[in-house]
Design a protein around this motif. Structure first.
Motif, PDB file in Angstrom:
ATOM      1  N   PRO A 200       0.921  -0.700  -0.102  1.00  0.00           N
ATOM      2  CA  PRO A 200      -0.313   0.427  -0.142  1.00  0.00           C
ATOM      3  C   PRO A 200       0.309   1.277  -0.114  1.00  0.00           C
ATOM      4  N   ARG A 201       0.088   2.334  -0.503  1.00  0.00           N
ATOM      5  CA  ARG A 201       0.992   3.489  -0.853  1.00  0.00           C
ATOM      6  C   ARG A 201       1.203   4.110   0.403  1.00  0.00           C
ATOM      7  N   ASN A 202       0.271   4.022   1.606  1.00  0.00           N
ATOM      8  CA  ASN A 202       0.453   5.254   2.606  1.00  0.00           C
ATOM      9  C   ASN A 202       1.105   4.222   4.099  1.00  0.00           C
ATOM     10  N   LEU A 203       2.093   2.661   3.372  1.00  0.00           N
ATOM     11  CA  LEU A 203       2.659   2.226   5.007  1.00  0.00           C
ATOM     12  C   LEU A 203       3.492   2.669   5.209  1.00  0.00           C
ATOM     13  N   GLU A 204       3.159   2.819   7.066  1.00  0.00           N
ATOM     14  CA  GLU A 204       4.442   3.764   7.444  1.00  0.00           C
ATOM     15  C   GLU A 204       5.540   3.799   7.775  1.00  0.00           C
ATOM     16  N   ASN A 205       6.554   4.091   8.978  1.00  0.00           N
ATOM     17  CA  ASN A 205       7.004   3.877   9.140  1.00  0.00           C
ATOM     18  C   ASN A 205       8.491   2.717   8.496  1.00  0.00           C
ATOM     19  N   VAL A 206       8.776   2.906   6.838  1.00  0.00           N
ATOM     20  CA  VAL A 206       9.696   2.000   6.307  1.00  0.00           C
ATOM     21  C   VAL A 206      10.865   1.632   7.154  1.00  0.00           C
ATOM     22  N   PHE A 222      11.217   5.325   8.426  1.00  0.00           N
ATOM     23  CA  PHE A 222      10.912   6.881   7.692  1.00  0.00           C
ATOM     24  C   PHE A 222      10.012   7.413   8.185  1.00  0.00           C
ATOM     25  N   ARG A 223       9.337   8.502   8.954  1.00  0.00           N
ATOM     26  CA  ARG A 223       9.706   9.563   9.776  1.00  0.00           C
ATOM     27  C   ARG A 223       9.419  11.352  10.055  1.00  0.00           C
ATOM     28  N   LEU A 224       8.721  11.680   9.637  1.00  0.00           N
ATOM     29  CA  LEU A 224       8.763  13.308   9.223  1.00  0.00           C
ATOM     30  C   LEU A 224       8.134  14.006  10.157  1.00  0.00           C
ATOM     31  N   PRO A 225       8.339  15.476  10.365  1.00  0.00           N
ATOM     32  CA  PRO A 225       7.194  16.102  10.874  1.00  0.00           C
ATOM     33  C   PRO A 225       5.838  15.851  10.004  1.00  0.00           C
ATOM     34  N   ARG A 232       1.132  13.965   5.417  1.00  0.00           N
ATOM     35  CA  ARG A 232       2.065  12.906   5.639  1.00  0.00           C
ATOM     36  C   ARG A 232       3.237  13.136   3.950  1.00  0.00           C
ATOM     37  N   SER A 233       4.803  13.268   4.284  1.00  0.00           N
ATOM     38  CA  SER A 233       5.202  13.018   3.402  1.00  0.00           C
ATOM     39  C   SER A 233       6.439  11.927   3.791  1.00  0.00           C
ATOM     40  N   ASP A 234       6.257  11.167   4.433  1.00  0.00           N
ATOM     41  CA  ASP A 234       6.965  10.075   4.949  1.00  0.00           C
ATOM     42  C   ASP A 234       6.387   9.202   4.879  1.00  0.00           C
ATOM     43  N   LEU A 235       5.344   8.288   3.825  1.00  0.00           N
ATOM     44  CA  LEU A 235       4.332   7.158   3.502  1.00  0.00           C
ATOM     45  C   LEU A 235       5.759   6.623   2.670  1.00  0.00           C
ATOM     46  N   LEU A 236       5.470   5.026   2.021  1.00  0.00           N
ATOM     47  CA  LEU A 236       5.982   4.085   1.235  1.00  0.00           C
ATOM     48  C   LEU A 236       5.988   4.865  -0.067  1.00  0.00           C
ATOM     49  N   ASN A 237       5.046   5.607  -0.380  1.00  0.00           N
ATOM     50  CA  ASN A 237       4.826   6.034  -1.643  1.00  0.00           C
ATOM     51  C   ASN A 237       5.705   7.211  -1.578  1.00  0.00           C
ATOM     52  N   SER A 238       6.634   7.542  -0.859  1.00  0.00           N
ATOM     53  CA  SER A 238       6.959   9.207  -0.675  1.00  0.00           C
ATOM     54  C   SER A 238       8.895   8.696  -0.870  1.00  0.00           C
ATOM     55  N   VAL A 239       9.011   7.675  -1.262  1.00  0.00           N
ATOM     56  CA  VAL A 239      10.423   6.946  -0.961  1.00  0.00           C
ATOM     57  C   VAL A 239      11.315   8.414  -1.877  1.00  0.00           C
ATOM     58  N   TRP A 240      11.023   7.225  -3.078  1.00  0.00           N
ATOM     59  CA  TRP A 240      11.048   8.247  -4.477  1.00  0.00           C
ATOM     60  C   TRP A 240      11.745   9.310  -4.772  1.00  0.00           C
ATOM     61  N   MET A 262      13.999   0.420  -4.914  1.00  0.00           N
ATOM     62  CA  MET A 262      13.699  -1.014  -4.976  1.00  0.00           C
ATOM     63  C   MET A 262      14.817  -1.674  -3.709  1.00  0.00           C
ATOM     64  N   GLU A 263      15.768  -1.298  -3.262  1.00  0.00           N
ATOM     65  CA  GLU A 263      15.876  -1.892  -2.396  1.00  0.00           C
ATOM     66  C   GLU A 263      15.722  -1.864  -1.030  1.00  0.00           C
ATOM     67  N   THR A 264      14.560  -0.662  -0.736  1.00  0.00           N
ATOM     68  CA  THR A 264      13.428  -0.764   0.426  1.00  0.00           C
ATOM     69  C   THR A 264      12.027  -1.825   0.653  1.00  0.00           C
ATOM     70  N   ILE A 265      11.750  -1.803  -0.477  1.00  0.00           N
ATOM     71  CA  ILE A 265      10.656  -2.817  -1.041  1.00  0.00           C
ATOM     72  C   ILE A 265      11.072  -3.894  -1.298  1.00  0.00           C
ATOM     73  N   GLY A 266      12.679  -4.518  -1.856  1.00  0.00           N
ATOM     74  CA  GLY A 266      13.034  -5.557  -1.409  1.00  0.00           C
ATOM     75  C   GLY A 266      13.917  -6.054   0.222  1.00  0.00           C
ATOM     76  N   HIS A 267      14.009  -5.137   0.405  1.00  0.00           N
ATOM     77  CA  HIS A 267      14.132  -5.615   2.145  1.00  0.00           C
ATOM     78  C   HIS A 267      12.557  -5.313   2.871  1.00  0.00           C
ATOM     79  N   THR A 268      12.168  -5.475   2.653  1.00  0.00           N
ATOM     80  CA  THR A 268      10.694  -5.454   3.736  1.00  0.00           C
ATOM     81  C   THR A 268       9.787  -7.073   3.026  1.00  0.00           C
ATOM     82  N   LEU A 269      10.038  -7.068   1.813  1.00  0.00           N
ATOM     83  CA  LEU A 269       9.673  -8.760   0.932  1.00  0.00           C
ATOM     84  C   LEU A 269      10.505  -9.342   1.396  1.00  0.00           C
ATOM     85  N   GLY A 270      11.591  -9.234   1.775  1.00  0.00           N
ATOM     86  CA  GLY A 270      12.935 -10.359   1.592  1.00  0.00           C
ATOM     87  C   GLY A 270      12.949 -11.034   0.574  1.00  0.00           C
TER      88      GLY A 270
END
Length: 468
Positions: A200-206, A222-225, A232-240, A262-270
């Protein structure tokens, strides 16, 4: 020879080269032309009967040669018509008949060359589109060992290829891209069986892969004010977008967004993500229009637009690109998770309906749409191997997982659970067989117990689609 005979034999020669020459007494030339024609037909028949994915893949590397060959063959056929007309000696005909037969023979020659010119233009379009879309030749798996004495394995011994499929809206006012649709396709290279995992685009604390610059910047996720407006601009869809906007994190290196995601989603899914393909979501509408629309069952009315002025009505029908995209993307009176399911339904319908006949008949439109649609880091030289793999996927089992509530909490994700589900789905896809049409096996009156979503959330790609 009469006017009708000259025209008739010229026309027959366009279909059966050499026939006109035999009629005119050019026996050797006529037999040679007939022999070449028969050999050509046999060669085409052999190709049709033996064509497979490897052949189509190899053809990708010969597009320019194929295009030039089509042009030369068309010119040869043009010359054949002209020469056939000449050897039939139309000069013996009355003047009016000479003008008539000459005009019609000329039109015939032009008509004969037209399909070859169209074929060459289509192939050149494909070559141009491919060169614009794919990255320069390289082999990112070249560091993996190869066994001596065996043909080079394009997958370097890997059993799976993992491609990150992204949908985003590029914006001239932003440095990066917001990736509102994120799906990892994990493909078994032997069978083509594929698992499509949607995040999901709104995955938090990536969490970022340990040891990377982003992990050092955000060791606890991944956490921002919050934004001034409360968003919020610190969701998964904001990483790129964030990675592209902060080159200082990477020692001044720019355009790191794709690599980081790519690194982040690869790490998330193993898994290790090999490549990505970013699709401009509104450009995707052009692709749907290019194949003539897509037939979908809209479960209930989908409202869209700034003032809710748009409507995709419920029912089963062929949707154009704009309506299909609004069906997939609208969040009005809906939520992100319903939208993710609708996006999966569009992908399933495209995979089912974009058959080879449709692709071939509309190839130019598809190629032009794709040229404006996709950005990828897949190397150009890997395309010859990906084409046969894609044909395997077309006829293989494609299952899907959506990491959404209640399976996963987007606010407090269970990262270990995500990896466990991902690992199990990939392992199961190696032996999973296509689902049968009925829920009860033939000859059995008792349905097999179904696994609960918490135990096995993997579904067929089209599950839940097409139900009114």
């Amino acid at each position: 020879m009469s006017t009708g005979a000259v025209l008739g034999w010229t026309l027959l020669s366009a279909l059966v080269p050499g026939a006109g020459h035999l009629r005119a007494g050019w026996r050797r030339t006529g037999l040679a032309l007939l022999g070449c024609y028969a050999a050509g037909l046999l060669a085409v028949l052999l190709v049709v009967l033996t064509a497979d994915g490897d052949l189509f893949g190899a053809a990708v590397n010969w597009l320019q040669t194929i295009a030039v060959g089509a042009l030369l063959l068309g010119l040869a056929w043009f010359a054949l018509i002209v020469h056939t007309f000449i050897v039939l000696n139309p000069g013996r005909l009355p003047q009016n008949a000479q003008i008539l037969t000459g005009t019609l023979a000329g039109l015939l020659a032009v008509a004969v060359i037209a399909p070859f010119a169209l074929a060459a233009q289509t192939v050149f379009t494909a070559h141009s589109a491919i060169d614009n879309i794919f990255a320069p030749d390289e082999n990112p798996m070249a560091d993996r060992p190869q066994q001596q004495g065996r043909p080079a394995d394009p997958w370097a011994g890997r059993q799976r290829v993992n491609i990150l499929l992204l949908g985003g809206d590029a914006d001239t006012h932003r440095t990066g891209v917001r990736t509102d649709s994120m799906n990892l396709a994990s493909i078994d290279v032997a069978s083509g069986n594929t698992v499509l995992m949607s995040l999901p685009r709104n995955l938090e604390n990536v969490r970022f892969r340990p040891g990377t610059p982003m992990a050092e910047r955000f060791p606890n996720g991944f956490r921002l004010p919050a934004d001034p407006g409360g968003g919020r601009s610190d969701l998964l869809n904001s990483v790129w977008e964030y990675a592209d906007a902060h080159p200082e994190i990477f020692g001044g290196r720019t355009h790191q967004g794709a690599k980081v995601l790519m690194e982040t989603i690869g790490h998330t899914l193993g898994v290790k993500v090999d490549w990505y393909a970013l699709v401009n979501m509104w450009g995707f509408a052009k692709l749907i229009d290019a194949i003539g629309g897509v037939t979908l069952t809209v479960e209930r009315d989908v409202v869209f637009g700034k003032y809710n002025e748009g409507l995709v009505k419920a029912g089963t029908r062929k949707l154009n690109g704009g309506d299909a995209m609004w069906y997939a993307r609208s969040r009005t009176y809906s939520d992100d998770y319903t939208r993710m399911r609708r996006q999966r339904c569009v992908i399933a319908a495209l995979l089912d309906q974009a058959d080879p006949a449709t692709v071939l008949t509309r190839f130019n439109k598809i190629a032009l749409a794709t040229k404006e649609l996709i950005r990828t880091d897949i190397p150009r030289n890997m395309l010859a191997h990906l084409v046969p793999l894609a044909l395997k996927v077309k006829n293989a089992k494609v299952s899907s997982i959506q990491f959404v509530p209640p399976l996963i909490s987007t606010g407090y994700p269970d990262w270990d659970k995500i990896r466990q589900i991902s690992t199990k789905a990939i392992r199961d896809s190696v032996t999973r067989r296509p689902a049968v049409a009925s829920a009860t096996p033939t000859g059995s009156s008792t349905p097999k117990p179904r696994k609960t979503a918490s135990l096995d959330p993997t579904k067929s790609l089209g599950d839940g689609c097409g139900v009114l």
